[in-house]
Scaffold this motif. Structure first.
Motif, short mmCIF file in Angstrom:
data_model
loop_
_atom_site.label_atom_id
_atom_site.label_comp_id
_atom_site.label_asym_id
_atom_site.label_seq_id
_atom_site.Cartn_x
_atom_site.Cartn_y
_atom_site.Cartn_z
N UNK A 81 0.83 -1.20 0.00
CA UNK A 81 0.00 0.00 0.00
C UNK A 81 0.87 1.26 0.00
N UNK A 82 1.91 1.25 0.83
CA UNK A 82 2.81 2.41 0.89
C UNK A 82 3.50 2.64 -0.45
N UNK A 83 3.94 1.54 -1.06
CA UNK A 83 4.63 1.65 -2.35
C UNK A 83 3.70 2.15 -3.44
N UNK A 84 2.45 1.64 -3.43
CA UNK A 84 1.49 2.07 -4.44
C UNK A 84 1.11 3.53 -4.27
N UNK A 85 0.98 3.98 -3.03
CA UNK A 85 0.64 5.39 -2.76
C UNK A 85 1.77 6.31 -3.21
N UNK A 140 4.08 -1.97 -8.39
CA UNK A 140 3.93 -3.27 -7.72
C UNK A 140 4.03 -4.43 -8.69
N UNK A 141 4.30 -4.14 -9.97
CA UNK A 141 4.31 -5.21 -10.97
C UNK A 141 5.37 -6.27 -10.65
N UNK A 142 6.55 -5.82 -10.29
CA UNK A 142 7.61 -6.77 -9.93
C UNK A 142 7.27 -7.57 -8.70
N UNK A 143 6.67 -6.92 -7.70
CA UNK A 143 6.26 -7.63 -6.49
C UNK A 143 5.19 -8.67 -6.79
N UNK A 144 4.26 -8.31 -7.67
CA UNK A 144 3.20 -9.25 -8.03
C UNK A 144 3.76 -10.48 -8.72
N UNK A 145 4.72 -10.27 -9.62
CA UNK A 145 5.31 -11.39 -10.36
C UNK A 145 6.08 -12.35 -9.44
N UNK A 146 6.64 -11.80 -8.36
CA UNK A 146 7.44 -12.61 -7.44
C UNK A 146 6.65 -13.11 -6.22
N UNK A 147 5.38 -12.74 -6.16
CA UNK A 147 4.56 -13.10 -5.00
C UNK A 147 4.29 -14.60 -4.97
N UNK A 148 4.56 -15.24 -3.82
CA UNK A 148 4.34 -16.68 -3.68
C UNK A 148 2.88 -17.03 -3.41
N UNK A 149 2.16 -16.14 -2.75
CA UNK A 149 0.75 -16.38 -2.47
C UNK A 149 -0.04 -16.22 -3.77
N UNK A 150 -0.54 -17.33 -4.28
CA UNK A 150 -1.21 -17.31 -5.59
C UNK A 150 -2.43 -16.39 -5.59
N UNK A 200 -2.73 -13.08 -7.94
CA UNK A 200 -3.82 -12.91 -8.90
C UNK A 200 -4.52 -11.57 -8.70
N UNK A 201 -4.83 -11.23 -7.44
CA UNK A 201 -5.52 -9.98 -7.17
C UNK A 201 -4.68 -8.76 -7.51
N UNK A 202 -3.40 -8.79 -7.14
CA UNK A 202 -2.51 -7.66 -7.45
C UNK A 202 -2.38 -7.47 -8.96
#
Length: 253
Positions: A84-88, A95-105, A109-111
């Motif tokens: 949230x802080x990063x997006x603000x 957050x695209x890089x964070x979403x691609x590396x996110x382990x929680x499926x 998906x939501x991001x």
């Protein structure tokens, strides 16, 4: 690993075995015909009651009761607040890089949908469908064990009737009464043990596991919607901490 489940199973089996050993010995409680009637019969009935694809997951589902997937909810909330802080600060595309590396499926998906600019209602609807279908599958798996509890008890009674019929038909032969009584009594015992050690308790803990997972997904869904809406990180954290018991609400901001 859930120590409570493991300790409970080990404790029950140890106490039962100890009580048997202190009586006439464990060997007296082992009867192959009774095993065939209760375990063989109940497993066969389960194969009729459920689809083959469900029965293939029998062992895997049982292991979830003992070793459930681990998710640190406090760390998950901290991660969502950080997103949230990063997006603000830098916008959702950051957050695209964070979403691609996110382990929680589910979170990934939501991001990804939020970053792609999907409408909030679309994101919510799709994620809620995911949650609903996941919960339905989990409840279907847990119902295997609750059904097994009832079926095993019923086959225990069937075995008792088989043993009693055999005993009554051989009243003139005293040597045949003992084995027939063993089948009559041990099948009831086996059915009760399966139902109250493996069936009902495992079904209950699987339902609890499902509730835990749905809570995590609800936290993720709330976090994603707040991030997309541009909520302040402190407001997002307060909203997410409300899902936790008061003693676990620790702010990281």
């Amino acid at each position: 690993m859930d120590l409570g489940t493991v300790i409970g199973l080990v404790l029950i089996l140890a106490l039962l075995a100890g009580a048997m050993a202190m009586g006439v010995g464990i060997g007296a409680y082992i009867d192959i015909p009774s095993v065939l009637i209760v375990i063989g019969g109940s497993m066969g009935a389960l194969m009729i009651a459920f689809k083959p694809i469900q029965m293939k997951k029998f062992i895997k589902v049982f292991m979830i009761a003992i070793k459930p997937p681990e998710e640190d909810v406090s760390e998950l909330i901290k991660k969502l607040v950080a997103y949230s802080s990063k997006a603000r600060k830098d916008g959702l595309l950051a957050l695209e890089g964070d979403a691609n590396n996110e382990e929680n499926e589910f979170l990934r998906k939501g991001l990804s949908m939020a970053i792609d600019g999907s409408e909030p209602d679309t994101i919510r609807n799709l994620l809620e469908i995911d949650m609903e279908q996941t919960s339905t599958r989990h409840k279907s798996h847990s119902s295997i064990f609750s059904t097994w509890a009832g079926i095993a008890g019923a086959f225990g009674m069937i075995g008792t009737l088989i043993g009693l019929v055999a005993m009554l038909l051989n009243m003139a032969d005293p040597s045949a009464i003992g084995p027939s009584m063993a089948v009559a009594l041990l099948t009831t015992m086996y059915g009760a043990i399966i139902g109250n050690v493996l069936g009902a308790p495992v079904a209950n803990i699987l339902n609890i596991r499902n509730d835990d997972e749905m809570l995590i997904k609800e936290i993720v869904l709330t976090g994603i919607m707040s991030i997309q809406d541009g909520d302040a990180p402190r407001d997002l954290e307060a909203k997410l901490l409300a899902y936790l018991p008061p003693e676990h609400r620790e702010s990281s901001i």
